[in-house]
Design a protein around this motif. Sequence first.
Motif, PDB file in Angstrom:
ATOM      1  N   SER A  55       0.816  -1.227   0.000  1.00  0.00           N
ATOM      2  CA  SER A  55       0.000   0.000   0.000  1.00  0.00           C
ATOM      3  C   SER A  55       0.840   1.264   0.000  1.00  0.00           C
ATOM      4  CB  SER A  55      -0.944   0.001   1.202  1.00  0.00           C
ATOM      5  OG  SER A  55      -0.207   0.105   2.415  1.00  0.00           O
ATOM      6  N   GLY A  56       2.008   1.219   0.655  1.00  0.00           N
ATOM      7  CA  GLY A  56       2.854   2.403   0.719  1.00  0.00           C
ATOM      8  C   GLY A  56       2.373   3.457   1.694  1.00  0.00           C
ATOM      9  N   ASN A  57       1.396   3.126   2.537  1.00  0.00           N
ATOM     10  CA  ASN A  57       0.910   4.060   3.555  1.00  0.00           C
ATOM     11  C   ASN A  57       0.400   3.256   4.742  1.00  0.00           C
ATOM     12  OD1 ASN A  57      -2.086   3.508   3.185  1.00  0.00           O
ATOM     13  ND2 ASN A  57      -1.554   4.238   1.123  1.00  0.00           N
ATOM     14  N   VAL A  58       0.061   3.947   5.831  1.00  0.00           N
ATOM     15  CA  VAL A  58      -0.333   3.272   7.071  1.00  0.00           C
ATOM     16  C   VAL A  58      -1.845   3.274   7.273  1.00  0.00           C
ATOM     17  CG1 VAL A  58       1.861   3.760   8.184  1.00  0.00           C
ATOM     18  CG2 VAL A  58      -0.013   5.409   8.398  1.00  0.00           C
ATOM     19  N   ARG A  59      -2.605   3.628   6.242  1.00  0.00           N
ATOM     20  CA  ARG A  59      -4.061   3.681   6.391  1.00  0.00           C
ATOM     21  C   ARG A  59      -4.641   2.278   6.590  1.00  0.00           C
ATOM     22  NH1 ARG A  59      -3.479   7.625   2.225  1.00  0.00           N
ATOM     23  NH2 ARG A  59      -4.068   6.113   0.631  1.00  0.00           N
ATOM     24  N   ILE A  60      -5.644   2.190   7.467  1.00  0.00           N
ATOM     25  CA  ILE A  60      -6.309   0.915   7.763  1.00  0.00           C
ATOM     26  C   ILE A  60      -7.815   1.088   7.563  1.00  0.00           C
ATOM     27  CG2 ILE A  60      -6.851  -0.779   9.568  1.00  0.00           C
ATOM     28  CD1 ILE A  60      -4.118  -0.148  10.791  1.00  0.00           C
ATOM     29  N   PRO A  61      -8.427   0.346   6.639  1.00  0.00           N
ATOM     30  CA  PRO A  61      -9.851   0.511   6.357  1.00  0.00           C
ATOM     31  C   PRO A  61     -10.779  -0.366   7.202  1.00  0.00           C
ATOM     32  CG  PRO A  61      -8.864  -0.914   4.728  1.00  0.00           C
ATOM     33  CD  PRO A  61      -7.757  -0.511   5.645  1.00  0.00           C
TER      34      PRO A  61
END
Length: 305
Positions: free
Chosen positions: A213-219
Amino acid sequence: MLGNALLLALRQIFRNPMRSILTVLGIVIGVAAVITMVTVGNGATQQVRDQIASLGSDSLMIRPGQRLGPGQSVGAPSFKESDAEALATQIAGIKAVAPSRTSTQVVVANGKNWSTSVIGTTNDYFSINNLTIQEGRNFEQSELRAGSAVCVIGQTVKKELFENHDALGKLLRVKGFSCQIIGELEQKGQSGMGMDKDDVVIIPLNTFQRRISGNVRIPLITVAVEPGSDIERVKESSRLLLRERRSLSSSEMDNFNILDTSELIETISKTTQVLTMLLGAVAAVSLLVGGIGIMNIMLVTVTER
């Protein structure tokens, strides 16, 4: 009089065999279609209910954004891993918390490739979703922290890439990096929505964030509530904690939603019931056609009489 009417009807049937056959065929197909569609729809509804119920009645699913429908929040911020950690440590009655993120990727191994679901998560994901390690092991804490290139695969992925050969210790290439297979999941079969639950590759969350993903976002954050705990209290406590962490004022609506399994069952059941009604309505058109054919024969009979 009834006998004469029956005699006339039979005479018209034999006098117009093709029209009679088509009429009977329309009725039979119509009745069969209605029964089949309603039965399939009800069966699908029950299967979905059973699959969701298998997660247990003590699970919560937390997603960013408001519920579907009018007023849905657009661009609501995703969760972070620290949000999941806060839920696990600050809310009483929670047994396990699993932040996760999913992406469809083509994986390569043994000279073959396969498109599958790659899930980045923690070890709690296995227990919350009733996933059992059949061979090998799950992730070590050091692997989770470091974002190591290791993975656990489902039986469908093993079958497609390795056939009947042992997959443990082999390398699996996922989006430009290779991970070592450390575990194989026990076969689960299809979900109530027709998805293959064995067609999955699970990797540590940090590995997913760095390599895919290249980011730390969690859905999605999935929460398992301790047996005997008040799920509504846990749900409300979780809501208040997340509102605080997302800096929402008292006048602002939640920019996330928390669903327990009972609500999820009710929502999906309503959807499938509507679909069942629509399918039954479509099938009923065949009955209408058959009915028009019968009326046509009756009118011809009356006219000739």
